[in-house]
Each structure stands twice: as structure tokens, then as C-alpha cells.
Design an enzyme around this catalytic site. Structure first.
Site, PDB file in Angstrom:
ATOM      1  N   ARG A  58      18.627  71.498  19.176  1.00 52.31           N
ATOM      2  CA  ARG A  58      17.399  72.289  19.343  1.00 52.31           C
ATOM      3  C   ARG A  58      17.772  73.754  19.189  1.00 52.31           C
ATOM      4  O   ARG A  58      18.643  74.265  19.878  1.00 52.31           O
ATOM      5  CB  ARG A  58      16.784  72.026  20.720  1.00 52.31           C
ATOM      6  CG  ARG A  58      15.585  72.919  21.087  1.00 52.31           C
ATOM      7  CD  ARG A  58      14.423  72.709  20.133  1.00 52.31           C
ATOM      8  NE  ARG A  58      13.176  73.254  20.644  1.00 52.31           N
ATOM      9  CZ  ARG A  58      12.771  74.505  20.524  1.00 52.31           C
ATOM     10  NH1 ARG A  58      13.553  75.395  19.903  1.00 52.31           N
ATOM     11  NH2 ARG A  58      11.617  74.898  21.008  1.00 52.31           N
ATOM     12  N   GLU A  66       4.057  72.352  16.430  1.00 48.23           N
ATOM     13  CA  GLU A  66       4.389  70.935  16.541  1.00 48.23           C
ATOM     14  C   GLU A  66       3.853  70.139  15.349  1.00 48.23           C
ATOM     15  O   GLU A  66       2.797  70.457  14.796  1.00 48.23           O
ATOM     16  CB  GLU A  66       3.808  70.355  17.833  1.00 48.23           C
ATOM     17  CG  GLU A  66       4.324  71.002  19.114  1.00 48.23           C
ATOM     18  CD  GLU A  66       5.784  70.704  19.362  1.00 48.23           C
ATOM     19  OE1 GLU A  66       6.288  69.676  18.855  1.00 48.23           O
ATOM     20  OE2 GLU A  66       6.438  71.502  20.059  1.00 48.23           O
ATOM     21  N   ARG A 108      18.924  67.531  24.495  1.00 51.63           N
ATOM     22  CA  ARG A 108      19.286  68.024  23.168  1.00 51.63           C
ATOM     23  C   ARG A 108      20.267  69.186  23.335  1.00 51.63           C
ATOM     24  O   ARG A 108      20.208  69.918  24.311  1.00 51.63           O
ATOM     25  CB  ARG A 108      18.045  68.496  22.408  1.00 51.63           C
ATOM     26  CG  ARG A 108      17.041  67.389  22.149  1.00 51.63           C
ATOM     27  CD  ARG A 108      15.772  67.931  21.518  1.00 51.63           C
ATOM     28  NE  ARG A 108      15.095  68.891  22.382  1.00 51.63           N
ATOM     29  CZ  ARG A 108      13.895  69.410  22.124  1.00 51.63           C
ATOM     30  NH1 ARG A 108      13.245  69.066  21.024  1.00 51.63           N
ATOM     31  NH2 ARG A 108      13.338  70.268  22.967  1.00 51.63           N
TER      32      ARG A 108
END
Length: 223
Positions: A58, A66, A108
Site C-alpha cells: 500500500r 476506489e 498490507r
């Protein structure tokens, strides 16, 4: 006599060689230290990739719109941001740099991503207008660089900034939180709960973004 001298001279040389190897190994950056090249297996969206070794990365300091998920529709420019990210990283050798925190709440890996030609991917996505600055303390090592990249996109009116009017005069401004670097609508319950010492007011969206604040998604939809 020669054998004795050889043993006497050879041992320090061997010992020195071993010491140098140990020192070298001790200071050779590991993959987790961000100094080895990695490659992309899959581009998830505008700010997340999966490496060929399976790690999910990330990008630090930014947020892109999104794409559609199981229960949510894609946000405007979500797929454009994903395509832009793919163009920047696919086929390239990448180098990862890290900040104070290594993982987010989804486990992440948080990273600044650089291509083998030196291009700073996080900053490039901001400068192209596919993302906005999103600072999470204590990961602030490159905040100024990323903020400047966003400002360049804002001034040029690229990407998500095409619709933001810097001269807008809404009847109500926005309330920023100096501690979290988030800003809220004037009637946002979460915004009104913040400590008075952390409050800062912005006259419009442009001013809030220009100062490096990100919108609280609970009360502000962007883009």
C-alpha cells in the site's frame, strides 16, 4: 622459518578477511530494508499492488479513488487511477522504502515505491492528479515532497483537481484537525468533537487540500 612466518602473517590476513565479510554481511540491506529490486504481479487499484513474491504493498502518503468492490460502486476516476498505476509500475524493477510503520490495519506493507529509473511512483500519481495527499502519523518522512506534488497537480488542474474551484465561497467552510490532518464539513459530528486547540478553519476545499489535509470520508465525498 618461512613456514613460521607464513603462519604468523597469514592468520591476521585471514582474520581480517573474515572480519570484513562479517561487517559486509551485517550492513548489507535485506529485502525488508528496501534495497533489493522487486517486481509487480498484479495492480489492485490506484494505490495498491501485489508483488511477485505475494506481498501486498500500500503506497504511503496518498489515496486514490476506489474501484468497485462487493458492495460499493467505483468512485469517479477510480479505474483511471488504477490504469495510471499499472502504466507506471508494470514491467519495471521497483525499490521499496519504508517509514515508521511497516503495516496497515489490513496487514498490507506500507511503502514508498521507486522505479529503477528513479521515478517516485507515489509522488507521480499525486502529480498526475490521480490521488490526494493522505497523511497517517507517524509516517511523515516524505510529507513535504508529496504535498508539493499534489500542489503541482492542483495548479495545473490535472485529474481530480479539474472540478475544484479555488475561488469558491461556500456558505460554510471546513473544519480541519491539526493533529490528524483531516478536514470535516461544518456539521460533521466527528469534526465538532475535536479539541479546540487542534481546530483550523478553511474557507473552501481548495484551501484545505492545498494545506495538505485530507477529507474525512464520513462526511465528505471526494472526488
Amino acid at each position: 622459518m618461512k613456514r613460521t612466518a607464513g603462519r604468523f602473517i597469514g592468520r591476521p590476513v585471514v582474520a581480517l578477511h573474515v572480519l570484513l565479510v562479517i561487517i559486509h554481511l551485517g550492513f548489507t540491506p535485506s529485502c525488508e530494508a528496501g534495497q533489493r529490486w522487486v517486481r509487480v504481479k498484479w495492480v489492485v487499484d490506484g494505490d495498491t499492488i501485489i508483488l511477485k513474491d505475494g506481498r501486498h504493498i500500500r503506497y504511503i502518503g496518498m489515496d486514490t479513488p476506489e474501484i468497485d468492490h462487493e458492495h460499493d460502486r467505483a468512485e469517479p476516476m477510480g479505474y483511471e487511477a488504477k490504469i495510471a498505476n499499472r502504466r507506471l509500475v508494470e514491467g519495471w524493477k521497483l525499490r521499496l522504502e519504508f517509514d515508521r510503520e511497516r503495516h496497515d490495519r489490513y496487514d498490507r506493507i506500507l511503502a514508498y515505491v521507486y522505479r529503477s529509473d528513479g521515478l517516485f511512483v507515489n509522488g507521480e500519481l499525486l502529480e498526475q492528479g490521480f490521488a490526494h495527499l493522505l497523511i497517517h502519523f507517524p509516517n511523515t518522512a516524505k510529507e513535504k515532497t508529496l504535498r508539493n506534488a499534489q500542489r503541482a497537480a492542483m495548479q495545473a488542474g490535472r485529474g481530480v483537481w479539474k472540478t475544484i474551484d479555488k475561488n469558491a465561497r461556500p456558505s460554510h467552510g471546513y473544519l480541519g484537525n491539526r493533529r490528524s490532518k483531516r478536514f470535516h464539513a461544518h456539521d460533521c459530528p466527528r469534526g465538532n468533537k475535536m479539541s479546540p486547540k487542534n481546530r483550523i478553519r478553511f474557507k473552501n476545499l481548495w484551501e484545505a487540500f492545498w494545506n495538505g489535509y485530507a477529507p474525512d470520508k464520513a462526511c465528505i465525498a471526494f472526488p
